[in-house]
Design a protein around this motif. Sequence first.
Motif, PDB file in Angstrom:
ATOM      1  N   MET A 123     -55.527  91.167 -35.097  1.00 30.91           N
ATOM      2  CA  MET A 123     -56.364  91.872 -36.028  1.00 30.91           C
ATOM      3  C   MET A 123     -57.489  92.325 -35.640  1.00 30.91           C
ATOM      4  SD  MET A 123     -54.502  89.898 -39.135  1.00 30.91           S
ATOM      5  CE  MET A 123     -55.307  90.579 -40.464  1.00 30.91           C
ATOM      6  N   ALA A 124     -58.473  91.164 -35.313  1.00 30.89           N
ATOM      7  CA  ALA A 124     -59.876  90.976 -34.909  1.00 30.89           C
ATOM      8  C   ALA A 124     -60.015  92.533 -33.785  1.00 30.89           C
ATOM      9  CB  ALA A 124     -60.235  89.994 -34.365  1.00 30.89           C
ATOM     10  N   LEU A 125     -58.936  92.565 -32.846  1.00 29.37           N
ATOM     11  CA  LEU A 125     -59.043  93.464 -31.639  1.00 29.37           C
ATOM     12  C   LEU A 125     -58.887  94.742 -32.146  1.00 29.37           C
ATOM     13  CD1 LEU A 125     -57.168  92.087 -28.535  1.00 29.37           C
ATOM     14  CD2 LEU A 125     -59.395  92.669 -28.799  1.00 29.37           C
ATOM     15  N   ALA A 126     -57.952  94.909 -33.268  1.00 33.09           N
ATOM     16  CA  ALA A 126     -57.695  96.194 -34.162  1.00 33.09           C
ATOM     17  C   ALA A 126     -58.808  96.723 -34.542  1.00 33.09           C
ATOM     18  CB  ALA A 126     -56.617  96.101 -35.196  1.00 33.09           C
ATOM     19  N   GLU A 127     -60.078  95.677 -35.071  1.00 34.84           N
ATOM     20  CA  GLU A 127     -60.999  96.247 -35.861  1.00 34.84           C
ATOM     21  C   GLU A 127     -61.910  96.684 -34.747  1.00 34.84           C
ATOM     22  OE1 GLU A 127     -61.453  96.755 -38.889  1.00 34.84           O
ATOM     23  OE2 GLU A 127     -59.413  95.910 -39.026  1.00 34.84           O
ATOM     24  N   SER A 128     -62.019  96.062 -33.536  1.00 31.81           N
ATOM     25  CA  SER A 128     -62.983  96.587 -32.341  1.00 31.81           C
ATOM     26  C   SER A 128     -62.605  97.907 -31.986  1.00 31.81           C
ATOM     27  CB  SER A 128     -62.924  95.354 -31.272  1.00 31.81           C
ATOM     28  OG  SER A 128     -63.031  96.132 -30.039  1.00 31.81           O
ATOM     29  N   TYR A 129     -61.271  98.088 -31.692  1.00 33.65           N
ATOM     30  CA  TYR A 129     -60.855  99.557 -31.394  1.00 33.65           C
ATOM     31  C   TYR A 129     -61.110 100.437 -32.411  1.00 33.65           C
ATOM     32  CZ  TYR A 129     -58.283  97.674 -27.367  1.00 33.65           C
ATOM     33  OH  TYR A 129     -58.052  97.112 -26.234  1.00 33.65           O
ATOM     34  N   ALA A 130     -60.815 100.233 -33.628  1.00 28.06           N
ATOM     35  CA  ALA A 130     -61.171 101.288 -34.611  1.00 28.06           C
ATOM     36  C   ALA A 130     -62.581 101.667 -34.689  1.00 28.06           C
ATOM     37  CB  ALA A 130     -60.729 100.659 -36.122  1.00 28.06           C
ATOM     38  N   LEU A 131     -63.429 100.528 -34.673  1.00 32.93           N
ATOM     39  CA  LEU A 131     -64.956 100.838 -34.622  1.00 32.93           C
ATOM     40  C   LEU A 131     -65.403 101.772 -33.418  1.00 32.93           C
ATOM     41  CD1 LEU A 131     -66.460  97.611 -35.671  1.00 32.93           C
ATOM     42  CD2 LEU A 131     -66.388  99.885 -36.929  1.00 32.93           C
ATOM     43  N   SER A 132     -64.519 101.805 -32.315  1.00 29.22           N
ATOM     44  CA  SER A 132     -64.815 102.621 -31.101  1.00 29.22           C
ATOM     45  C   SER A 132     -64.073 104.000 -31.347  1.00 29.22           C
ATOM     46  CB  SER A 132     -64.342 101.645 -29.980  1.00 29.22           C
ATOM     47  OG  SER A 132     -65.050 100.662 -29.881  1.00 29.22           O
ATOM     48  N   GLY A 133     -63.610 104.307 -32.269  1.00 31.86           N
ATOM     49  CA  GLY A 133     -62.802 105.465 -32.378  1.00 31.86           C
ATOM     50  C   GLY A 133     -61.506 105.415 -31.870  1.00 31.86           C
ATOM     51  N   ALA A 134     -60.961 104.506 -31.407  1.00 33.22           N
ATOM     52  CA  ALA A 134     -59.341 104.493 -30.657  1.00 33.22           C
ATOM     53  C   ALA A 134     -58.381 104.031 -31.537  1.00 33.22           C
ATOM     54  CB  ALA A 134     -59.630 103.647 -29.654  1.00 33.22           C
ATOM     55  N   SER A 135     -58.099 104.708 -32.707  1.00 31.55           N
ATOM     56  CA  SER A 135     -57.437 104.377 -33.725  1.00 31.55           C
ATOM     57  C   SER A 135     -56.045 104.339 -33.467  1.00 31.55           C
ATOM     58  CB  SER A 135     -57.119 105.699 -34.881  1.00 31.55           C
ATOM     59  OG  SER A 135     -58.172 106.642 -34.883  1.00 31.55           O
ATOM     60  N   LEU A 136     -55.224 104.655 -32.223  1.00 33.78           N
ATOM     61  CA  LEU A 136     -54.152 104.710 -31.778  1.00 33.78           C
ATOM     62  C   LEU A 136     -54.150 103.284 -31.073  1.00 33.78           C
ATOM     63  CD1 LEU A 136     -52.327 107.647 -30.019  1.00 33.78           C
ATOM     64  CD2 LEU A 136     -51.689 106.277 -32.076  1.00 33.78           C
ATOM     65  N   ALA A 137     -54.938 102.850 -30.352  1.00 27.67           N
ATOM     66  CA  ALA A 137     -55.100 101.420 -29.775  1.00 27.67           C
ATOM     67  C   ALA A 137     -55.149 100.356 -30.980  1.00 27.67           C
ATOM     68  CB  ALA A 137     -56.195 100.957 -29.116  1.00 27.67           C
ATOM     69  N   ALA A 138     -55.780 100.823 -32.140  1.00 31.72           N
ATOM     70  CA  ALA A 138     -56.108  99.878 -33.026  1.00 31.72           C
ATOM     71  C   ALA A 138     -54.634  99.678 -33.927  1.00 31.72           C
ATOM     72  CB  ALA A 138     -57.053 100.412 -34.183  1.00 31.72           C
ATOM     73  N   LEU A 139     -53.915 100.787 -33.969  1.00 33.04           N
ATOM     74  CA  LEU A 139     -52.518 100.651 -34.681  1.00 33.04           C
ATOM     75  C   LEU A 139     -51.606  99.736 -33.943  1.00 33.04           C
ATOM     76  CD1 LEU A 139     -52.469 104.475 -35.968  1.00 33.04           C
ATOM     77  CD2 LEU A 139     -52.371 102.262 -37.296  1.00 33.04           C
ATOM     78  N   ASP A 140     -51.804  99.942 -32.697  1.00 32.14           N
ATOM     79  CA  ASP A 140     -50.755  99.149 -31.748  1.00 32.14           C
ATOM     80  C   ASP A 140     -51.080  97.694 -31.593  1.00 32.14           C
ATOM     81  OD1 ASP A 140     -49.654 101.192 -30.628  1.00 32.14           O
ATOM     82  OD2 ASP A 140     -50.947 101.370 -28.677  1.00 32.14           O
ATOM     83  N   GLN A 141     -52.410  97.339 -32.091  1.00 33.88           N
ATOM     84  CA  GLN A 141     -52.993  95.842 -32.223  1.00 33.88           C
ATOM     85  C   GLN A 141     -52.271  95.400 -33.530  1.00 33.88           C
ATOM     86  OE1 GLN A 141     -54.124  93.907 -30.148  1.00 33.88           O
ATOM     87  NE2 GLN A 141     -54.316  95.299 -28.596  1.00 33.88           N
ATOM     88  N   LEU A 142     -52.625  96.231 -34.644  1.00 33.41           N
ATOM     89  CA  LEU A 142     -51.784  95.893 -36.092  1.00 33.41           C
ATOM     90  C   LEU A 142     -50.498  95.561 -35.675  1.00 33.41           C
ATOM     91  CD1 LEU A 142     -53.643  98.087 -38.363  1.00 33.41           C
ATOM     92  CD2 LEU A 142     -54.029  95.786 -37.871  1.00 33.41           C
ATOM     93  N   ASP A 143     -49.593  96.364 -35.062  1.00 35.18           N
ATOM     94  CA  ASP A 143     -48.400  96.073 -34.725  1.00 35.18           C
ATOM     95  C   ASP A 143     -48.006  94.808 -34.043  1.00 35.18           C
ATOM     96  OD1 ASP A 143     -45.948  97.785 -35.326  1.00 35.18           O
ATOM     97  OD2 ASP A 143     -45.616  97.870 -33.088  1.00 35.18           O
ATOM     98  N   LEU A 144     -48.834  94.410 -33.219  1.00 39.54           N
ATOM     99  CA  LEU A 144     -48.485  93.248 -32.390  1.00 39.54           C
ATOM    100  C   LEU A 144     -48.901  92.347 -33.341  1.00 39.54           C
ATOM    101  CD1 LEU A 144     -50.426  94.107 -29.189  1.00 39.54           C
ATOM    102  CD2 LEU A 144     -47.922  93.427 -29.384  1.00 39.54           C
ATOM    103  N   ALA A 145     -49.855  92.301 -34.257  1.00 39.79           N
ATOM    104  CA  ALA A 145     -50.275  91.244 -35.274  1.00 39.79           C
ATOM    105  C   ALA A 145     -49.049  90.997 -36.128  1.00 39.79           C
ATOM    106  CB  ALA A 145     -51.417  91.545 -36.003  1.00 39.79           C
ATOM    107  N   ARG A 146     -48.525  92.131 -36.718  1.00 38.09           N
ATOM    108  CA  ARG A 146     -47.273  91.874 -37.554  1.00 38.09           C
ATOM    109  C   ARG A 146     -46.190  91.233 -37.042  1.00 38.09           C
ATOM    110  NH1 ARG A 146     -46.661  96.949 -39.070  1.00 38.09           N
ATOM    111  NH2 ARG A 146     -47.744  96.769 -41.004  1.00 38.09           N
TER     112      ARG A 146
END
Length: 481
Positions: free
Chosen positions: A426-449
Motif C-alpha cells: 500500500m505504501a508503494l502504491a502511494e509512492s507510484y501514485a504520486l509519481s503519476g504511475a497509476s497503473l503501477a500503483a494499481l498493481d501494488q494495491l492488487d498485491l496488497a489485497r
Amino acid sequence: MLGDTERQDLSPLMERKLGEEIMRDIRGDPDYLDDAPILEYLNNFGGALVAARPEVRGETSFDFFFFAVRDKQLNAFALPGGFIAVHSALMLAAQSEAELASVLSHEIGHVAQRHIARMLGQQRQDALIPLAALVLAALASRAGGDAAIGVFSAGQGLQIQRQLNFGRDAEREADRIGFQIMGEAGFDTSGMVAFFGRMQSASRSYSDLTPAYLQTHPLTTERIADIQARIREQPYKQRADSLDFQLVRARARVLQDESGQGLADAEMFFKIQLEQPGRFQQAAAQYGLAMIALKKGDPRQAQVRFDAARDVLGKPPAAGTFSAAPPTPAPNAILTGMELDIRLAPNQPAAMAQRALREADAARLRFPLSRGIAQQYADALLGAGKVEEATRYLRDQVQLYRDEPKLHQLLAKTYAAQGKIALQHMALAESYALSGASLAALDQLDLARKASDAGFYEMAVIDARERELQERRREQLKEKK
Ligand SMILES: [Zn+2]
C-alpha cells in the motif's frame, strides 16, 4: 459564443490542476532532479524572489514551486499553475545568484501575468498551440501506460517547449516584472545582460548545446536597449552570493551526469576549481569531491574531502582582503546533510549507525524545515534498527507532506522490515501514485489485497484508493481525447 473573438482564460483553479497533473508525471521522470538540497535551495531562493514582490501572486495566489531537470541544454520554463523548472545546465552556467535570479524572475513574470492560462484559453479557438501540445504530450505519456516516458525523457515535451513562444508583448511584460522582482530583491540587474550574452557566445562555440532559452528569448538589440534603460533607472545594493548557491551547483554538476565519464569530468572540474580564489568556491569543490567519493562507495575519502571543505570555510580570509563572511562557518543544512550522507553510507562499519542516528536527531531539531534531513533521520532510525520509531515518524511525515514519493518508499521499507506485506504494497502504491504511475500503483494495491495479512481495515482502504486511482485514469483518458 462560439466563434466570438472574446477570449476565455483558463481559470486559476483549472490551471493549477493542470500544473499538478503535469508535475505528477515529472516527479516520476528519471530526469527530474529529486534532490532535497537542490529543491530546498531553489524554493528558498525562488520563494524570496516572489516574496520581494508579493503582488505577483495576484488573483491566483499560487504557491510557486521551483525544481531542476537533469538536462545539458540551457533552459528554464514555467508550467501552468506556478511550477517553474530550471535545467541543470543553466544552474551551472549561472555565475552568480543575480544571473540565476534574472531567469527565474522572468519566468515568475510569465506566471504572474497568466500568459500560460491566456494561451490555453485562446487554444479553444485557435489551432494547436505548442503549450497545449506539451500538456497533451504529458497526459498522453502517462495515459499511454505508465512506462517512465515522461515529458522530458521522451524529448517531445522539451522539443515543444523549445518552440514555445509567448509572443513579444508577453516577453516584454515578463522582462518588466522580472526586473521589478530583481530590483526589490536587491539583485544586480545588469547580470541579466551578461548572462544572456554568455549564453549566446556559448552557443557559438558549442553548436550541440543549443541555448534553448535564447531561441524563445532572443537577446535582440531592442531587448538589450530595453533592459539597459531599466538598469539606469534602478539602483541596486551589492549582495554577495551565498555558500548554498555554490554547494547546490556542485551537486547539480555531479548529478547532471552520473556515468563513469560524467563523474570523471566533474572530478576534473572540481580539482581545477580548488585552485581558484574564493573560499565558497573552494569549499564547494571539496564538497563536490566528497559527493563523488560517496558515489564511488568510498565514505572514508568523502570524509577527508568534507573535512577539507569545513577547513576552508573556517579559515579567516587572507590578509589584506576584505570578507563579510564570519570566520567560523554558520550552521548549514546542506553541509550537515552531506555529513549525514557520509555516516549513512552503505560501506560504513555497523558501529556508525548509532552515531548517524544521534547526529540526524540533532540535525532535524536544528533544521526543522529541511525535508532532506527529515528523510535522513528516517533512514538513520532504520539503520539503527529502530523500525517501530521509523514507522511512527514516517506516518506523521506523510500526513504533513503529502506529495513526497520518497517518504512512502521509506515507509514501505519499514513495513518490509516488520514483515507487514499488505502495508508495504500500500505504501508503494502511494509512492507510484504520486509519481503519476497509476497503473503501477494499481498493481501494488492488487498485491496488497492478495497479501495474507490484509485485514478488514486494509481491504477497505485498498478498495477506496483503487476507486480513486481508476477514476483518475478515466479522467486522464478523457482529457487525452
Ligand atoms: Zn519568456
